[in-house]
Design a protein around this motif. Sequence first.
Motif, short mmCIF file in Angstrom:
data_model
loop_
_atom_site.label_atom_id
_atom_site.label_comp_id
_atom_site.label_asym_id
_atom_site.label_seq_id
_atom_site.Cartn_x
_atom_site.Cartn_y
_atom_site.Cartn_z
N ASN A 323 -7.36 23.88 8.82
CA ASN A 323 -8.39 25.08 8.78
C ASN A 323 -9.77 24.51 9.15
O ASN A 323 -10.66 25.23 9.09
N GLY A 324 -9.59 23.14 9.71
CA GLY A 324 -10.86 22.43 10.05
C GLY A 324 -11.86 21.99 9.15
O GLY A 324 -12.88 21.37 9.49
N LYS A 325 -11.44 22.08 7.71
CA LYS A 325 -12.38 21.66 6.59
C LYS A 325 -12.53 20.15 6.72
O LYS A 325 -11.46 19.53 6.99
N HIS A 326 -13.59 19.60 6.47
CA HIS A 326 -13.73 18.03 6.27
C HIS A 326 -14.70 17.69 5.22
O HIS A 326 -15.40 18.44 5.13
N PHE A 327 -14.61 16.55 4.59
CA PHE A 327 -15.35 16.44 3.34
C PHE A 327 -15.78 14.86 3.42
O PHE A 327 -15.10 14.00 4.08
N ARG A 328 -17.00 14.56 2.85
CA ARG A 328 -17.43 13.48 3.04
C ARG A 328 -16.90 12.44 2.12
O ARG A 328 -16.89 11.28 2.19
N SER A 329 -16.30 12.73 1.17
CA SER A 329 -15.56 11.60 0.06
C SER A 329 -14.09 12.05 -0.27
O SER A 329 -13.55 13.35 0.01
N CYS A 330 -13.34 11.12 -0.60
CA CYS A 330 -11.90 11.30 -0.99
C CYS A 330 -11.41 10.36 -1.91
O CYS A 330 -11.79 9.05 -1.81
N ILE A 331 -10.92 10.76 -3.05
CA ILE A 331 -10.49 9.81 -3.86
C ILE A 331 -8.82 9.91 -4.23
O ILE A 331 -8.54 11.14 -4.32
N ASP A 332 -8.20 8.88 -4.26
CA ASP A 332 -6.73 8.77 -4.77
C ASP A 332 -6.70 9.02 -6.15
O ASP A 332 -7.06 7.97 -6.75
N LEU A 333 -6.21 10.32 -6.82
CA LEU A 333 -6.20 10.40 -8.28
C LEU A 333 -4.90 9.48 -8.98
O LEU A 333 -4.05 9.11 -8.21
N PRO A 334 -5.10 8.90 -9.93
CA PRO A 334 -4.45 7.67 -10.56
C PRO A 334 -2.98 8.27 -10.85
O PRO A 334 -1.89 7.31 -10.88
N VAL A 335 -2.60 9.41 -10.99
CA VAL A 335 -1.36 10.06 -11.34
C VAL A 335 -0.95 11.29 -10.63
O VAL A 335 -1.96 11.98 -10.01
N LEU A 336 0.35 11.54 -10.54
CA LEU A 336 0.86 12.78 -10.10
C LEU A 336 0.57 13.06 -8.50
O LEU A 336 0.85 14.18 -8.04
N GLY A 337 0.48 11.99 -7.74
CA GLY A 337 0.76 11.78 -6.35
C GLY A 337 -0.36 12.77 -5.94
O GLY A 337 -0.12 13.64 -4.88
N SER A 338 -1.80 12.72 -6.41
CA SER A 338 -2.66 13.73 -6.03
C SER A 338 -4.06 13.32 -5.36
O SER A 338 -4.18 12.03 -5.81
N TYR A 339 -4.54 13.88 -4.57
CA TYR A 339 -5.73 13.63 -3.96
C TYR A 339 -6.98 14.65 -4.40
O TYR A 339 -6.77 15.83 -4.25
N LEU A 340 -8.36 14.26 -4.43
CA LEU A 340 -9.39 15.15 -4.47
C LEU A 340 -10.19 14.78 -3.05
O LEU A 340 -11.01 13.53 -3.28
N HIS A 341 -10.59 15.76 -2.24
CA HIS A 341 -11.58 15.71 -1.28
C HIS A 341 -12.82 16.47 -1.73
O HIS A 341 -12.53 17.59 -2.11
#
Length: 680
Positions: A323-341
């Motif tokens: 959808n063209g969204k972009h984010f300034r920060s991204c973290i690899d969450l420690p469990v459940l194979g998840s990311y937060l942008h």
Amino acid sequence: IDAGAAYTPIPHELFTCKTLVVLKLQGVCLFEFDVSWCKRLVALKLEGLMDVISISSSSAVCLPFLNTLHVTHIWRLNNDSFCRLLSNCPLLSDLTLEEKTSNVMLDLNIVLPCLQRLSIITKFNSSTHLCSLLENYIRKLAIIAPSFKYFTIQEVMSLPIYIPFYVRVKLGDPSKLEYTSVFDRIVHLEQSICDVVSQRTLVDLLQRFTKLVVLKLENVYRLTLNVYRWDTPSFVPECLLSSLEALEWRRYTGKYRDKGLMSYLLNHALRLKTVKIFSDVENKQQIVEDLASMPRGSKSCQLVFKATTDGVRARCDSKQFRNGKHFRSCIDLPVLGSYLHFSYDRETGVLDVAYRHTNVESSSWIAWGINPTSKGMLGAQTLLAYRNSTSGFMRAYTSSIKDYSTKLQEGPLSFHVTQLSAEFLNGEMTIFATIVLPSNTTVVNHLWQDGPLKEGDRLGMHAMNRDHLKSMATLDLLSGQVTTAKAANDNMLLVKNIHGLVNAVCWGIFMPIGVMAARYMKTYKELDPTWFYIHIFFQTTGYFGGLLGGLGTAIYMAKHTGMRSTPHTVIGIFLFALGFLQILALKARPDKNHKYRKYWNWYHHTVGYVVIVLSVYNIYKGLAILQPGSSWKIAYSTIIGVIGLFAIVMEILQFTKRWGDLFCKKSKDLEADQTACIDV
């Protein structure tokens, strides 16, 4: 606002909305749009518009808080009006220009004092063309954007199911660098590797970036991916000889094309200090041996190889959203194979997030939330998404968790949420949202989860294993640092371990020993009534120990995590009920010579054996839920195996004593019948 067609007027009420912070305009007419009403706007996306000439010179245009602007698919872009828009955004730090609008940057003659990131989505037909674009943009930005640091050029994505080719660079501080060309400012390069063209592009870039310090590569895959080979260049770039210190390669395959490039880099990078290789292929040992055998130009080079199990999970900071969204920060969450942008503006409290959950089935739900009052589930304000089993469309909604027995019903949150949507693609589910937090918020307690989708699209309870209990942490919105809430997690894990251990000992060991004492010891007259007291000791200890330690911990977990109607829970309650009936049966036990004693024995023995079978079965069910490690299961299986083997041996030894009288009685009855026949 998505009108679906051009020249659709904007509702007049929008102009008087003085709390508007995020605005996306698609396919609407801006000719009467007075942006002076939207002074709190921090993020603006213009897509599918006729033009931006609505921002006229007569308007008191000022967007003092705008820091993110995404311009795409503008049919006829007026450079003067666009320049006027940018000049009135003093805090603009993140700008994305797509396709036809990308070239307008080269014609700007204004100063953008806070611009730090520029993303260009365009077409380039060769590595020479790409390098020319890089040089032109960086040369221009050096003049109009003194704070500029990050620049990304991404290939236009013609198909939605492959990862586009990208090049991302970071510029060093010009006051600390001596350079004769604009390329000398580039100290950090990230690039995707997808075919022979991209490898040639990398070689061209390395030749130009003479001060490069960090190089990050990632294998991505196209539908048109062909087998290609690495052609070793006849020259060595200057950055390999004098400046490159760190190399990172994601999704390294170990195949010939990757080995050739890796060997070339290791052999010629004379100042290389660290090399990190991430791979998800099966022949990991062979890759390690190949890497160890490659010659290294730097004697101080340290190579780190990490095997990953998720082959489809995209690298966090190189994820490109459809959808063209972009984010300034991204973290690899420690469990459940998840990311937060996420992108966050402290002054306005606007948090733009994308929560990605990989390796998830279509028949699952995912959730991410913020708890403004405490750590953990109770009080969490959550965003949820799942795929409708009938229509196949994604549904995203909000839910406030008020108790542990929540059904995750839809409801409002304690903070404002806009632009809530979700997508599911290639085993990866993502939630998008814009959240308005209290201004100057810097740290939040957040949590994330997944669970099964049951019949009728009902959200089932999530698993209770270690990872699902650890899916909560403290997030620093400014630094992106995640601190796991260890105290609460470890406390619950301790309670679960106590629950499993107590029940395994009481119901899975003491109960069978008590039954064997009654069955095998009472056949020896000299052990009467010792066997009875041993039987009573193990049975009562097992029951009341399980009642205090097992049921008590179960009630504690139900209070803090919610009660679930699972087979393990139902069997556990049923076992406590049967145990209580056995205790009551002792009060109603007839004398040995009573005519109803045999019926009491049948009942007592049958219930006892049912308790033993269900106890052992339920313990294995509990181990599957707890997932404490294979050592627990091996230990219990060994103990119950020894008990079972002892029972088999005793059955063999006592076979004649236990069943001999029955066979003798049948033999005597048969002889009596034969004698009666002869007498007749």
